[in-house]
Design an enzyme around this catalytic site. Structure first.
Site, PDB file in Angstrom:
ATOM      1  CG  HIS A  41      -2.146   0.834   1.050  1.00 24.34           C
ATOM      2  ND1 HIS A  41      -2.114   2.200   0.973  1.00 24.34           N
ATOM      3  CD2 HIS A  41      -3.442   0.478   0.932  1.00 24.34           C
ATOM      4  CE1 HIS A  41      -3.348   2.660   0.823  1.00 24.34           C
ATOM      5  NE2 HIS A  41      -4.171   1.641   0.787  1.00 24.34           N
ATOM      6  CG  PHE A  82      13.063  12.784   6.286  1.00 23.07           C
ATOM      7  CD1 PHE A  82      11.819  12.229   6.016  1.00 23.07           C
ATOM      8  CD2 PHE A  82      14.171  11.943   6.336  1.00 23.07           C
ATOM      9  CE1 PHE A  82      11.677  10.859   5.795  1.00 23.07           C
ATOM     10  CE2 PHE A  82      14.043  10.576   6.115  1.00 23.07           C
ATOM     11  CZ  PHE A  82      12.790  10.038   5.842  1.00 23.07           C
ATOM     12  CB  ILE A  83      10.333  12.827  11.520  1.00 20.50           C
ATOM     13  CG1 ILE A  83      10.009  14.307  11.712  1.00 20.50           C
ATOM     14  CG2 ILE A  83      10.527  12.108  12.847  1.00 20.50           C
ATOM     15  CD1 ILE A  83      11.035  15.075  12.490  1.00 20.50           C
ATOM     16  N   GLY A 116       8.116   9.836   9.239  1.00 22.65           N
ATOM     17  CA  GLY A 116       7.626  10.284   7.931  1.00 22.65           C
ATOM     18  C   GLY A 116       6.739  11.496   8.120  1.00 22.65           C
TER      19      GLY A 116
END
Length: 540
Positions: free
Chosen positions: A82, A167-168, A172
């Site tokens: 997904h 950005f983590i 995300g």
């Protein structure tokens, strides 16, 4: 009815049962939230949770579940079929009861603000909550998926609505917003994933490209293979089931599959579905096959069978249809009594239940007798030529009988509301004004309920006359009693309207209501007499 909001957060974890259950527990343990469904997928490595609650509760439930995901999901190791961009990938809020879309927009923004502040995560708004046109739809925001966030999030165009523009890696980014009820729906195929995807491309609104759009509006989808089912699926999101309902998608998949010589083996609902969508399917197949199915539970069963909703997992309406899940136990203390108990309650030393409740019960019995005779005539071999007529006659009588039953308790409840208003204090000017206002509201409700009883019974007269003309003559006395009971129920409800009218100060309401009530009462007298004369003159 209470304000109810649905929340359907999707988490990027469908294989680790401990993590899946921990997120579920966070929702369950949130006061005011009710977890309806947990739907994990191993191939997709994704779990969809569905829960409902008050506007305040669903915010807390979503925050609590996100907090667990922050601790337990690491997107750096995530893989699945997904599309995804975050540990909590998407968290939509949907109005269910007594809540507007605008209120859900506010809820989503409050969740986004708090999630960003409390968890330090980037949040994007989508659908009705979107702040920019070019990032309203989920595919627009999720383009490039988790892997693409690193370069996008630092640009001006893709700065998050809430939280850090950075950005983590372990998280995300998350998308939240308010939207219409989305139905996640899969149609099963004994085919290859390529064939399933080919069908999806033909049907989904985006199609293959702007130059080759699909045939169905408000549909997003793709084809894939599900290992645990050992079959392919056309997997779709129906963004607006009133535009493209499940049965339409199912029928179109069957047409496309036939062209490819591919077998369709039922379908599945991921999460929950509104009752309306199931009844739309039932009505479609009733019309298509010229069936006569009247009761709601039978319509639900028909839809389940025709769509093959039991094909990969049991479809339990009480667990899958949202209205059935959130419905409270029927509050019908009077209608739920035995006949003996109800009569004894009426005969007790209490002013309620009184004439209004009794009138509703009498009218319901009248319509019920008409419905009974129509059903006893329908399908009988010697009355086969009357089947088409009976199919038209049964529904209004059956509907009236069922719709009048709740009025038995509603009348008593209305009286109790008025009594409660009488007990309000009236010492200060403000208290007196409030009491007068509440008394007027109570009186109007005490009038509206019996007036509704009159309207419901009145709508059944045409069918009662038809059953008098064509129904089984052996049931002549049943129709006579039914007509007389309907007239008596309407007359009794009329008397309850009038007795509460004396103290109404709103002259426009009074004049309009009296005129309507008198018209219905007179029509009942005339229609009852007509029924009795028809039966008197019938020989067979």
């Amino acid at each position: 009815m209470k304000s109810i909001v649905e929340c359907v957060p999707n988490f990027s974890e469908g294989r680790n049962t401990k993590t899946i259950e921990a997120i579920a527990d966070a929702i369950r343990q949130t006061k005011g939230c009710r977890l309806l469904d947990v739907d994990p997928g191993k191939s997709t490595n994704r779990t969809v949770y569905t829960f409902v609650g008050s506007p305040e509760a669903v915010i807390e439930g979503a925050l609590n579940s996100a907090g667990v995901a922050r601790q337990k999901i690491d997107m750096r190791t995530h893989q699945g079929e997904h599309h995804r961009m975050g540990a909590m990938d998407v968290c939509p809020f949907i109005p269910v009861a007594n809540v507007t879309m605008e209120e859900c927009v506010k809820i989503s923004k409050e969740f986004g603000r708090r999630a960003a502040n409390e968890l330090g995560i980037p949040i994007y708004l989508y659908e009705e909550s979107a702040t920019r046109k070019y990032r309203k739809n989920l595919p627009q925001i999720r383009e490039g998926q988790y892997e693409g966030i690193k370069d996008r999030i630092i640009t001006k165009e893709w700065k998050p609505d809430f939280g850090p523009a950075e950005f983590i890696p372990g998280w995300g980014a998350t998308v939240t917003g308010a939207r219409f009820f989305l139905i996640a729906y899969n149609v099963n195929l004994l085919s290859t994933p390529n064939q399933a995807h080919r069908i999806a491309l033909n049907l989904r609104e985006a199609g293959r490209s702007p130059d080759e759009p699909g045939s169905l509006a408000e549909v997003k989808g793709m084809g894939w293979y599900v290992d645990e089912y050992n079959l392919a699926q056309v997997t779709v999101n129906l963004n607006n089931y009133q535009v493209t309902p499940p049965h339409m998608l199912f029928e179109e998949v069957q047409k496309e599959a036939k062209k490819l010589n591919v077998a369709v083996t039922g379908s599945e609902i991921v999460g929950v579905i509104p009752l309306e969508a199931i009844l739309m399917a039932a009505d479609y197949y009733i019309n298509k096959e010229n069936l006569f199915v009247l009761d709601e539970d039978q319509k639900v069963r028909l839809a389940i069978e025709r769509l093959g909703l039991n094909s990969v997992a049991p479809f339990n309406p009480k667990e899958k249809i949202i209205e059935y899940i959130i419905a409270e136990e029927k509050a019908e203390p009077l209608a739920g009594l035995t006949v003996r108990e109800f009569i004894e309650e009426v005969a007790s030393r209490s002013s309620a239940p009184g004439g209004g409740s009794a009138s509703a019960a009498i009218a319901a019995m009248g319509a019920g007798l008409g419905s009974m005779v129509a059903k006893l005539t329908l399908g009988v071999r010697k009355f086969e030529d009357l089947d088409a007529k009976m199919r038209r006659i049964v529904p209004p009588l059956n509907h009236a009988a069922n719709a009048l039953i709740p009025m038995i308790d509603a009348d008593t409840d209305a009286f109790n509301d008025y009594v409660a208003a009488l007990r309000l204090p009236g010492n200060t000017k403000e208290e007196k004004e409030l009491k007068v206002e509440k008394l007027q509201q109570g009186l109007k409700k005490a009038i509206d309920i019996p007036l509704t009883t009159m309207k419901l019974a009145d709508a059944a007269w045409d069918a009662m006359i038809e059953i008098a003309k064509y129904g089984n003559i052996a049931s002549k006395s049943d129709v006579e009693v039914g007509a007389k009971a309907m007239e008596t129920g309407i007359w009794g409800a009329y008397k309850n309207v009038m007795i509460n009218m004396a103290d109404i100060t709103d002259e426009n309401f009074k004049n309009t209501t009296i005129k309507l009530a008198e018209e219905i009462k007179i029509r009942a007298e005339n229609q009852c007499e007509k029924v009795l004369k028809i039966l008197e003159n019938r020989e067979k």
